[in-house]
Scaffold this motif. Sequence first.
Motif, PDB file in Angstrom:
ATOM      1  N   LEU A  11       0.850  -1.190   0.000  1.00  0.00           N
ATOM      2  CA  LEU A  11       0.000   0.000   0.000  1.00  0.00           C
ATOM      3  C   LEU A  11       0.884   1.238   0.000  1.00  0.00           C
ATOM      4  CD1 LEU A  11      -2.784   1.393   0.361  1.00  0.00           C
ATOM      5  CD2 LEU A  11      -2.444   1.131   2.840  1.00  0.00           C
ATOM      6  N   VAL A  12       0.605   2.159  -0.900  1.00  0.00           N
ATOM      7  CA  VAL A  12       1.378   3.391  -0.982  1.00  0.00           C
ATOM      8  C   VAL A  12       0.414   4.544  -1.222  1.00  0.00           C
ATOM      9  CG1 VAL A  12       1.805   3.068  -3.456  1.00  0.00           C
ATOM     10  CG2 VAL A  12       3.337   4.520  -2.110  1.00  0.00           C
ATOM     11  N   GLN A  13       0.747   5.700  -0.700  1.00  0.00           N
ATOM     12  CA  GLN A  13      -0.112   6.869  -0.874  1.00  0.00           C
ATOM     13  C   GLN A  13       0.080   7.468  -2.262  1.00  0.00           C
ATOM     14  OE1 GLN A  13       0.624   9.620   2.324  1.00  0.00           O
ATOM     15  NE2 GLN A  13      -0.713   8.492   3.723  1.00  0.00           N
ATOM     16  N   PRO A  14      -0.926   8.141  -2.773  1.00  0.00           N
ATOM     17  CA  PRO A  14      -0.771   8.846  -4.058  1.00  0.00           C
ATOM     18  C   PRO A  14       0.437   9.773  -4.016  1.00  0.00           C
ATOM     19  CG  PRO A  14      -3.067   8.801  -3.419  1.00  0.00           C
ATOM     20  CD  PRO A  14      -2.285   8.262  -2.239  1.00  0.00           C
ATOM     21  N   GLY A  16       3.453   8.681  -4.062  1.00  0.00           N
ATOM     22  CA  GLY A  16       4.567   7.932  -3.506  1.00  0.00           C
ATOM     23  C   GLY A  16       5.295   7.100  -4.541  1.00  0.00           C
ATOM     24  N   PRO A  87      -3.843   6.537  -7.974  1.00  0.00           N
ATOM     25  CA  PRO A  87      -4.797   5.461  -7.649  1.00  0.00           C
ATOM     26  C   PRO A  87      -5.041   4.520  -8.831  1.00  0.00           C
ATOM     27  CG  PRO A  87      -5.541   7.518  -6.709  1.00  0.00           C
ATOM     28  CD  PRO A  87      -4.348   7.855  -7.556  1.00  0.00           C
ATOM     29  N   THR A  90      -3.191   1.190  -9.254  1.00  0.00           N
ATOM     30  CA  THR A  90      -3.545   0.036  -8.438  1.00  0.00           C
ATOM     31  C   THR A  90      -3.823  -1.169  -9.324  1.00  0.00           C
ATOM     32  OG1 THR A  90      -4.459   1.379  -6.646  1.00  0.00           O
ATOM     33  CG2 THR A  90      -5.247  -0.890  -6.821  1.00  0.00           C
ATOM     34  N   VAL A 117      -2.630   1.895  -4.492  1.00  0.00           N
ATOM     35  CA  VAL A 117      -2.321   3.312  -4.302  1.00  0.00           C
ATOM     36  C   VAL A 117      -3.572   3.985  -3.756  1.00  0.00           C
ATOM     37  CG1 VAL A 117      -1.486   5.430  -5.355  1.00  0.00           C
ATOM     38  CG2 VAL A 117      -0.751   3.203  -6.264  1.00  0.00           C
ATOM     39  N   SER A 118      -3.492   4.375  -2.504  1.00  0.00           N
ATOM     40  CA  SER A 118      -4.665   4.936  -1.839  1.00  0.00           C
ATOM     41  C   SER A 118      -4.232   5.742  -0.628  1.00  0.00           C
ATOM     42  CB  SER A 118      -5.609   3.809  -1.398  1.00  0.00           C
ATOM     43  OG  SER A 118      -6.690   4.326  -0.646  1.00  0.00           O
ATOM     44  N   SER A 119      -5.026   6.761  -0.336  1.00  0.00           N
ATOM     45  CA  SER A 119      -4.760   7.548   0.873  1.00  0.00           C
ATOM     46  C   SER A 119      -5.569   7.014   2.047  1.00  0.00           C
ATOM     47  CB  SER A 119      -5.084   9.021   0.612  1.00  0.00           C
ATOM     48  OG  SER A 119      -6.417   9.151   0.178  1.00  0.00           O
TER      49      SER A 119
END
Length: 119
Positions: A11-14, A16, A87, A90, A117-119
């Motif tokens: 999981l990674v933030q937008p 990133g 996102p 993903t 890819v999500s916050s």
Amino acid sequence: QVQLVESGGGLVQPGGSLRLSCAVSASFDSFNTMGWYRQAPGKQRELVASITSGVGTNYPDSMKGRFTISSDNVKNRIHLDMYSLKPEDTAVYYCHADQLLSGGRYDYWGRGTQVTVSS
């Protein structure tokens, strides 16, 4: 039997970055093309990046600029560096390799690694 094993998903933030790795059970000399594909839910599998022996790297236009493929011929690994993730990136990312032998073309796939890819 050739085996490809992916790692590095998660999981990674937008915005990133993430590095995926693929461990290959055979010498790179035996392959023609190696690369990464991805498949998002409800969509077809698509090429992200590839390396062809004697030719070099290839990126579809939609993947240029944010993805970089590289190979480590000593450790028999290929990597995919992903930047400025969105996102829509993903997907399950798959490692792929093919061999051109007298009997034809042989394709090998890893089991995939999930990138979200999500916050």
